[in-house]
Design a protein around this motif. Sequence first.
Motif, PDB file in Angstrom:
ATOM      1  N   ALA A  73       6.075  -9.321  -2.126  1.00 12.38           N
ATOM      2  CA  ALA A  73       4.842  -9.265  -1.344  1.00 12.38           C
ATOM      3  C   ALA A  73       4.984  -9.945   0.003  1.00 12.38           C
ATOM      4  O   ALA A  73       4.468  -9.450   1.019  1.00 12.38           O
ATOM      5  CB  ALA A  73       3.705  -9.902  -2.142  1.00 12.38           C
ATOM      6  N   GLN A  97       6.922  -7.638   2.247  1.00 15.16           N
ATOM      7  CA  GLN A  97       6.060  -6.533   2.663  1.00 15.16           C
ATOM      8  C   GLN A  97       5.184  -6.953   3.834  1.00 15.16           C
ATOM      9  O   GLN A  97       5.101  -6.263   4.857  1.00 15.16           O
ATOM     10  CB  GLN A  97       5.154  -6.088   1.501  1.00 15.16           C
ATOM     11  CG  GLN A  97       5.799  -5.241   0.443  1.00 15.16           C
ATOM     12  CD  GLN A  97       4.812  -4.816  -0.627  1.00 15.16           C
ATOM     13  OE1 GLN A  97       3.637  -5.175  -0.585  1.00 15.16           O
ATOM     14  NE2 GLN A  97       5.286  -4.042  -1.593  1.00 15.16           N
ATOM     15  N   SER A 144       3.144   2.154  -2.763  1.00 13.70           N
ATOM     16  CA  SER A 144       3.519   0.847  -3.301  1.00 13.70           C
ATOM     17  C   SER A 144       3.004  -0.332  -2.493  1.00 13.70           C
ATOM     18  O   SER A 144       2.979  -1.462  -2.995  1.00 13.70           O
ATOM     19  CB  SER A 144       5.045   0.752  -3.408  1.00 13.70           C
ATOM     20  OG  SER A 144       5.630   0.894  -2.124  1.00 13.70           O
ATOM     21  N   ASP A 145       2.618  -0.106  -1.237  1.00 13.44           N
ATOM     22  CA  ASP A 145       2.253  -1.254  -0.394  1.00 13.44           C
ATOM     23  C   ASP A 145       0.991  -1.013   0.427  1.00 13.44           C
ATOM     24  O   ASP A 145       0.782  -1.662   1.442  1.00 13.44           O
ATOM     25  CB  ASP A 145       3.409  -1.628   0.538  1.00 13.44           C
ATOM     26  CG  ASP A 145       3.764  -0.526   1.534  1.00 13.44           C
ATOM     27  OD1 ASP A 145       3.192   0.576   1.437  1.00 13.44           O
ATOM     28  OD2 ASP A 145       4.615  -0.773   2.404  1.00 13.44           O
ATOM     29  N   ALA A 169      -1.199  -4.161   1.186  1.00 12.33           N
ATOM     30  CA  ALA A 169      -0.631  -5.030   2.213  1.00 12.33           C
ATOM     31  C   ALA A 169      -0.779  -4.404   3.590  1.00 12.33           C
ATOM     32  O   ALA A 169      -1.052  -5.100   4.579  1.00 12.33           O
ATOM     33  CB  ALA A 169       0.843  -5.315   1.912  1.00 12.33           C
TER      34      ALA A 169
END
Length: 245
Positions: A189, A192, A222-223, A226
Amino acid sequence: MIGLTDVHIDRPIIAMISQNLQLVSNRIKLACTAADRPQDAVSLLAVTKTFNAAAVLEAAAHGQFRFGENYVQEALDKMDALADARAKGGQPLEWHLIGPLQSNKTRAVAERFDWVHSVDRLKIAQRLSEQRPAHLPPLNVLVQVNTSGEDSKSGTGPDEALALAREVAALPRLQLRGVMALPAPTADAAEQNRQLAAVRVVYEHLRSQGLPLDTLSMGMSSDLEAAVAQGSTMVRVGTALFGQR
């Protein structure tokens, strides 16, 4: 209008698209709330690379109208199959090229697409400008930035982004809308956020220099949370909508 019986259907994929659209929409709304942003601040681009026209049509039946494609010929085939299709509510389908663009494919892209996310050199932008038909609205374009420094990734370097953006903005028949990036995939994380923040810095720098940009295209299945936290205005989602390729 084309119906589901007019194109080949991969029924397991079709069956889950409606549910997945709702799940992804909820993820985006929750991410916006967590980032103290309006829930409509981020748009969803459904990435349909390798999925057939029936998958596009099913997503459109549930209100999705923005579709991203990586490969020009694959996209053109879907456009032809869905020439008369519209999303729920009558919205025309909107086609975005998100993959690398070779100079020998620019004419078809200039004539058929609504957006190009992957402008990374002036030559490509010049060809798109010259080949965009006068009867169509200006082609929306994004400058692709490579902030990770990976040789395998397309994109101009952060230090060259401003000069390229200014050159693209000056071209006729194009509308420079913003920046796109493909950060290196990672499950970490903190990493990211670091990579996505680097893209946001480039975008904000271009805006601070007087370029009227409104689109930051970053974030995938997936992100996306973020990416929304770092200011993305358009997330490009394929796997979470249509399953593994």
